[in-house]
Design an enzyme around this catalytic site. Sequence first.
Site, PDB file in Angstrom:
ATOM      1  N   GLY A  12       0.252  -8.486   0.224  1.00 13.10           N
ATOM      2  CA  GLY A  12       0.511  -7.395   1.164  1.00 13.10           C
ATOM      3  C   GLY A  12       1.995  -7.291   1.458  1.00 13.10           C
ATOM      4  O   GLY A  12       2.792  -8.140   1.028  1.00 13.10           O
ATOM      5  N   ASP A  13       2.371  -6.210   2.150  1.00 12.30           N
ATOM      6  CA  ASP A  13       3.770  -5.992   2.556  1.00 12.30           C
ATOM      7  C   ASP A  13       4.723  -5.899   1.371  1.00 12.30           C
ATOM      8  O   ASP A  13       5.890  -6.287   1.463  1.00 12.30           O
ATOM      9  CB  ASP A  13       4.260  -7.117   3.503  1.00 12.30           C
ATOM     10  CG  ASP A  13       3.290  -7.388   4.616  1.00 12.30           C
ATOM     11  OD1 ASP A  13       2.783  -6.411   5.175  1.00 12.30           O
ATOM     12  OD2 ASP A  13       3.030  -8.560   4.911  1.00 12.30           O
ATOM     13  N   LYS A  16       4.472  -0.909  -0.490  1.00 19.48           N
ATOM     14  CA  LYS A  16       3.623   0.129  -1.109  1.00 19.48           C
ATOM     15  C   LYS A  16       3.882   1.494  -0.497  1.00 19.48           C
ATOM     16  O   LYS A  16       3.757   2.513  -1.166  1.00 19.48           O
ATOM     17  CB  LYS A  16       2.126  -0.212  -0.930  1.00 19.48           C
ATOM     18  CG  LYS A  16       1.671  -1.418  -1.712  1.00 19.48           C
ATOM     19  CD  LYS A  16       0.203  -1.693  -1.506  1.00 19.48           C
ATOM     20  CE  LYS A  16      -0.165  -2.231  -0.152  1.00 19.48           C
ATOM     21  NZ  LYS A  16       0.340  -3.565   0.170  1.00 19.48           N
ATOM     22  N   ALA A  39      -3.288  -3.321   8.297  1.00 24.08           N
ATOM     23  CA  ALA A  39      -2.205  -2.900   7.403  1.00 24.08           C
ATOM     24  C   ALA A  39      -1.134  -2.173   8.209  1.00 24.08           C
ATOM     25  O   ALA A  39      -1.380  -1.730   9.319  1.00 24.08           O
ATOM     26  CB  ALA A  39      -2.744  -1.965   6.342  1.00 24.08           C
ATOM     27  N   GLY A  40       0.022  -2.043   7.623  1.00 25.86           N
ATOM     28  CA  GLY A  40       1.067  -1.263   8.282  1.00 25.86           C
ATOM     29  C   GLY A  40       1.988  -0.699   7.231  1.00 25.86           C
ATOM     30  O   GLY A  40       2.613  -1.447   6.488  1.00 25.86           O
ATOM     31  N   HIS A  41       2.025   0.590   7.100  1.00 21.92           N
ATOM     32  CA  HIS A  41       2.921   1.224   6.147  1.00 21.92           C
ATOM     33  C   HIS A  41       4.107   1.815   6.884  1.00 21.92           C
ATOM     34  O   HIS A  41       3.935   2.630   7.770  1.00 21.92           O
ATOM     35  CB  HIS A  41       2.211   2.377   5.408  1.00 21.92           C
ATOM     36  CG  HIS A  41       1.376   1.904   4.279  1.00 21.92           C
ATOM     37  ND1 HIS A  41       0.601   2.739   3.524  1.00 21.92           N
ATOM     38  CD2 HIS A  41       1.203   0.680   3.759  1.00 21.92           C
ATOM     39  CE1 HIS A  41      -0.014   2.041   2.596  1.00 21.92           C
ATOM     40  NE2 HIS A  41       0.333   0.789   2.719  1.00 21.92           N
ATOM     41  N   THR A  42       5.277   1.388   6.470  1.00 22.67           N
ATOM     42  CA  THR A  42       6.474   1.992   7.062  1.00 22.67           C
ATOM     43  C   THR A  42       7.016   2.989   6.056  1.00 22.67           C
ATOM     44  O   THR A  42       7.237   2.648   4.892  1.00 22.67           O
ATOM     45  CB  THR A  42       7.523   0.915   7.373  1.00 22.67           C
ATOM     46  OG1 THR A  42       6.902  -0.013   8.242  1.00 22.67           O
ATOM     47  CG2 THR A  42       8.740   1.508   8.039  1.00 22.67           C
ATOM     48  N   GLN A 225      -2.949  -4.126   1.948  1.00 21.29           N
ATOM     49  CA  GLN A 225      -2.903  -5.569   1.640  1.00 21.29           C
ATOM     50  C   GLN A 225      -2.576  -5.805   0.156  1.00 21.29           C
ATOM     51  O   GLN A 225      -1.920  -4.979  -0.449  1.00 21.29           O
ATOM     52  CB  GLN A 225      -4.215  -6.263   2.043  1.00 21.29           C
ATOM     53  CG  GLN A 225      -4.385  -6.432   3.552  1.00 21.29           C
ATOM     54  CD  GLN A 225      -5.037  -5.263   4.239  1.00 21.29           C
ATOM     55  OE1 GLN A 225      -5.954  -4.661   3.720  1.00 21.29           O
ATOM     56  NE2 GLN A 225      -4.561  -4.933   5.414  1.00 21.29           N
ATOM     57  N   THR A 315       2.166  -6.960  13.640  1.00 23.10           N
ATOM     58  CA  THR A 315       2.184  -7.999  14.679  1.00 23.10           C
ATOM     59  C   THR A 315       3.582  -8.436  15.092  1.00 23.10           C
ATOM     60  O   THR A 315       3.730  -9.114  16.108  1.00 23.10           O
ATOM     61  CB  THR A 315       1.454  -9.258  14.160  1.00 23.10           C
ATOM     62  OG1 THR A 315       2.139  -9.689  12.977  1.00 23.10           O
ATOM     63  CG2 THR A 315      -0.002  -8.983  13.837  1.00 23.10           C
ATOM     64  N   GLY A 316       4.606  -8.112  14.281  1.00 20.22           N
ATOM     65  CA  GLY A 316       5.974  -8.537  14.601  1.00 20.22           C
ATOM     66  C   GLY A 316       6.258 -10.004  14.276  1.00 20.22           C
ATOM     67  O   GLY A 316       7.354 -10.498  14.534  1.00 20.22           O
TER      68      GLY A 316
HETATM   69  P1  IMP Z   1      -7.086 -10.027   8.935  1.00 16.75           P
HETATM   70  O1  IMP Z   1      -7.024  -9.058   7.818  1.00 16.75           O
HETATM   71  O2  IMP Z   1      -6.512  -9.517  10.228  1.00 16.75           O
HETATM   72  O3  IMP Z   1      -8.450 -10.612   9.111  1.00 16.75           O
HETATM   73  O4  IMP Z   1      -6.155 -11.272   8.547  1.00 16.75           O
HETATM   74  C1  IMP Z   1      -6.468 -12.140   7.472  1.00 16.75           C
HETATM   75  C2  IMP Z   1      -5.199 -12.563   6.741  1.00 16.75           C
HETATM   76  O5  IMP Z   1      -4.689 -11.458   6.027  1.00 16.75           O
HETATM   77  C3  IMP Z   1      -4.089 -13.027   7.671  1.00 16.75           C
HETATM   78  O6  IMP Z   1      -3.356 -14.064   7.065  1.00 16.75           O
HETATM   79  C4  IMP Z   1      -3.227 -11.781   7.812  1.00 16.75           C
HETATM   80  O7  IMP Z   1      -1.906 -12.074   8.151  1.00 16.75           O
HETATM   81  C5  IMP Z   1      -3.347 -11.221   6.407  1.00 16.75           C
HETATM   82  N1  IMP Z   1      -3.118  -9.767   6.361  1.00 16.75           N
HETATM   83  C6  IMP Z   1      -3.966  -8.786   6.712  1.00 16.75           C
HETATM   84  N2  IMP Z   1      -3.413  -7.579   6.500  1.00 16.75           N
HETATM   85  C7  IMP Z   1      -2.190  -7.806   6.006  1.00 16.75           C
HETATM   86  C8  IMP Z   1      -1.147  -6.939   5.560  1.00 16.75           C
HETATM   87  O8  IMP Z   1      -1.235  -5.702   5.569  1.00 16.75           O
HETATM   88  N3  IMP Z   1      -0.028  -7.563   5.113  1.00 16.75           N
HETATM   89  C9  IMP Z   1       0.096  -8.927   5.051  1.00 16.75           C
HETATM   90  N4  IMP Z   1      -0.851  -9.752   5.446  1.00 16.75           N
HETATM   91  C10 IMP Z   1      -1.996  -9.212   5.918  1.00 16.75           C
END
Ligand code: IMP
Length: 446
Positions: A12-13, A16, A39-42, A225, A315-316
Amino acid sequence: MSSTIIVGVQAGDEGKGKITDILAEYNDLVVRWQGGNNAGHTIVFGGIKYTVHLMPSGVFHGKRSLIANGVVLNPEKIIDEITTMKKAGFNVDLGIDPRTNIIMPWHIWFDGVEEKSRQTKEEGSIGTTGRGIGPCYGDKYSRNGIRFEDLIDENRLEDRVKKVYPEKEFMLKNYYKIEPILSQDEIIKRYTELGRLLKPCLTDVSKEVINALVNDKDVLFEGAQGAWLDVVFGTYPKVTSSNPIAGAIPVDVGVPLWLVANSCVIGITKAYVTRVGSQPMPTCLDRGKWPVNESVSEYPANIIRERGQERGTTTGRPRRVGYLDLVQLKYAVELNGVEELVLTKSDVMAGLPLKVCVAYELDNKRITEMPTDIKKQEVCKPIYKELSPLEECGEFIQNYEALPKNWKEYIEFIEEYVGVPVNFISYGPSREQTIIKSISRSITRL
Ligand code: IMP
């Protein structure tokens, strides 16, 4: 008929958002198939930075944007995003599949208490985003979910909440010893209102996508992700709860295999690795336990983190950072059927020591595949190939030939190892800071 699939081939990150945004313009539909507001798309658009968590990025181009059944949807968050996008002047044309599971308040409560209880156990916490993702997918598969079609029907919603809530309340009070923050009636009232607001978005995404493809429209599938977080193929159990890999699309969207079989799958990778959470990461330069303690990180972790702004969009939290892991990258490429790669944030590595992991040492043996077992993944030691550091590069390099020598060596090393071309090289946040190395199927019609 043409379809393009964008997948993260790390954890992830990978950046994309930028490439999705570039390609969205040339597609008729943009479809999100999994994950939720974890997820977070900037996206930097018109000089302004936008962060979206759920909204498919087609919205920035006024394109029809769809949330498919494989997503878990927090209705409050999508309403916030719709409102923000509308205020910013975007034309929001959003469709949500009736089968999409809804994140309810108890999913978020359980995410919190389950994470806390894992901390006291040997395997430790996952480091979830706390958005209720895992518990919501859990309820989907144990058939206790509340779907979008329930949310938008007042009577059905009341029935479903009355069936599910008492069990959740019992567990929370008697096992986790906490009181639910909202009562059953408060939830019914609040979610009935959210359903009313979102009802106009109802669409059968499966039918809409099938119709688009058979009518020769262009569809972009936007992944969230990345492969190493896949609930099956990632570093289980320290993964997310969905399938961010391309193979999930037929089920998570509802399209027959043959319609997407010829998709151009584009894998996005950064020039280094980041992970959020405590999963195995052989090339990690951050020592100590998760969360990151920056004072014990090895050089050049803090520089990479600083330059790459490696803090969670959702989450920062500071992300763990490390050198590029080609073993895992190759696996993700094969698993997704990636046809071409996009290398992002390569500028971050300029002037720094440049290493890539080409194998692991495990039980005194050299291996070139990631073991499936997390216990073994955790003790894999990276074997590096050291390359010449990347030269600082100018503001706007527009073609591959103009790239400095070490950049080309680096890119060609990756291509050779992984077996697919790196067709896009991104070296900064703006659209202009992207080199298209060779014409790919995804852009032949641009
Ligand atoms: P959850 O998806 O909130 O259940 O988190 C499970 C794991 O996936 C954790 O380690 C999160 O930090 C990671 N995770 C979930 N979404 C992302 C993302 O968009 N980017 C990076 N890590 C992610």
